[in-house]
Design an enzyme around this catalytic site. Sequence first.
Site, PDB file in Angstrom:
ATOM      1  N   GLU A   1       1.441  -3.848  -6.030  1.00 47.23           N
ATOM      2  CA  GLU A   1       1.502  -4.661  -4.804  1.00 47.23           C
ATOM      3  C   GLU A   1       1.726  -3.776  -3.580  1.00 47.23           C
ATOM      4  O   GLU A   1       2.729  -3.911  -2.881  1.00 47.23           O
ATOM      5  CB  GLU A   1       2.653  -5.674  -4.922  1.00 47.23           C
TER       6      GLU A   1
ATOM      7  N   HIS B   1      10.127  -3.561  -8.254  1.00 48.01           N
ATOM      8  CA  HIS B   1       9.826  -2.924  -6.968  1.00 48.01           C
ATOM      9  C   HIS B   1      10.847  -1.810  -6.775  1.00 48.01           C
ATOM     10  O   HIS B   1      12.044  -2.061  -6.796  1.00 48.01           O
ATOM     11  CB  HIS B   1       9.892  -3.936  -5.819  1.00 48.01           C
TER      12      HIS B   1
ATOM     13  N   LYS C   1       2.538  -9.338   3.588  1.00 46.65           N
ATOM     14  CA  LYS C   1       3.642  -9.361   4.551  1.00 46.65           C
ATOM     15  C   LYS C   1       3.655  -8.108   5.425  1.00 46.65           C
ATOM     16  O   LYS C   1       4.115  -8.138   6.554  1.00 46.65           O
ATOM     17  CB  LYS C   1       4.993  -9.572   3.871  1.00 46.65           C
TER      18      LYS C   1
HETATM   19  C1  LIG Z   1       7.397  -6.094   0.422  1.00 50.31           C
HETATM   20  C2  LIG Z   1       6.904  -6.211  -0.978  1.00 50.31           C
HETATM   21  C3  LIG Z   1       5.818  -5.438  -1.409  1.00 50.31           C
HETATM   22  C4  LIG Z   1       5.188  -4.358  -0.558  1.00 50.31           C
HETATM   23  O1  LIG Z   1       5.995  -3.242  -0.529  1.00 50.31           O
HETATM   24  P1  LIG Z   1       5.529  -1.867   0.165  1.00 50.31           P
HETATM   25  O2  LIG Z   1       6.719  -1.003   0.032  1.00 50.31           O
HETATM   26  O3  LIG Z   1       5.127  -2.157   1.554  1.00 50.31           O
HETATM   27  O4  LIG Z   1       4.374  -1.340  -0.653  1.00 50.31           O
HETATM   28  C5  LIG Z   1       5.363  -5.637  -2.693  1.00 50.31           C
HETATM   29  N1  LIG Z   1       5.916  -6.560  -3.508  1.00 50.31           N
HETATM   30  C6  LIG Z   1       6.958  -7.326  -3.136  1.00 50.31           C
HETATM   31  C7  LIG Z   1       7.509  -8.319  -4.073  1.00 50.31           C
HETATM   32  C8  LIG Z   1       7.487  -7.162  -1.849  1.00 50.31           C
HETATM   33  O5  LIG Z   1       8.546  -7.904  -1.479  1.00 50.31           O
END
Ligand SMILES: *Cc1c(COP(=O)(O)O)cnc(C)c1O
Length: 380
Positions: A263, A185, A57
Amino acid sequence: MKRSEFSPNGSAVENLIRQTLKKHPSPIMLIRKNMLEKQYRRFRAFLPNITPYYAIKANPHPEVVKTFQRLGAHFDVASASEMNTVLNLGVSPQKIIFANTIKSIEDIQAARKRHVTLMTFDNEPELYKIAKHAPGARVIVRIKVENAGSIVELSLKFGADPEHAVFLLRKAKALGLSPEGVSFHVGSQCVNVENYIHALEVSAAIFKEAKEEGLSLSILDIGGGFPIRHADQDKHAIFETMARTIHSELSRLFDKKIKFIAEPGRFLVGPAGVLITQVIGRTFRNNKNYYYLNDGIYADFSGIVFDHCKYELKTLRRGQRFLSTVAGPTCDSFDTISLSEELPELDVGSVVYAKNIGAYSSASAVPGFNGFAPAKILVV
Ligand SMILES: *Cc1c(COP(=O)(O)O)cnc(C)c1O
């Protein structure tokens, strides 16, 4: 264009901008492959036990995805459409995690059809959906963790209470799914390593509790959030410092047999992006220079709104700086990029550029509001 803007002095990035503008009209989003590679290698070097699943994304451009595929990355997708982008480039479904805790039935069915079996969830109704439409899927419970100090909060919308995690994993098993682990996260652009430490401790407690209840978990997914430098004055090596702590906490808290995944989105792609725009109009209002650029809030500066990002605007001009307002091209006052930039005197045609703008920029640009197309993306 004034000749002075095309003189051969200036940094490597400025020379690249001059070269690019000889061949392409602005606005241009340059994505530098060598920076994608550099960021990927930095991640691997400092977190060698963690498999990175690039969160597409942040920037779903096929060339970006292909570059990470070549480097051996896995992928985090949040919808069937993102899944298709990755699969259609030839990525194995085993290298994909469907990391959206709320998935439509159609998207769950699409995952099943395309053999993407690893997914996250954070609530019981989702488990019923997964069990019905992707029986036997491997599931990871996402827990709610502290997002203090992160620029983009992600725990307001997602994450089960850690106290319910084992109950949910047992429920998954009872429904015929394969409970595999825990994810979290810490919030995007997280510069507070305490968030990771706290989340790792909470996760370790869940692993222990699950084991006592006869569930042996094998995957810990530490999500994204890894920070980048947006402006020249931002601290150097903040990622390295945080990664060292995360690395040692993982070995302190978890069994060696556990598979660690992450991620990262922004970290892998943000520094690769350079947005090149030009001044299309200028005026003097309210005792201030006003510059209107050919890109704005609705397009490649959309991160100002959605990503809460403050970009550093730079020019190819040198000389005395004046307080200036910088705005986008649309007929909307909201399309204002900055009310307080210190910029040298610019003319129509002058270049204004921003670095570290590869993530959450083109990805969230509106295709053609008011007739203004987002920047052409050049992966170089
Ligand atoms: C947006 C998102 C990410 C990426 O996050 P960053 O802060 O750009 O590293 C990873 N995992 C999930 C579930 C997300 O929604």
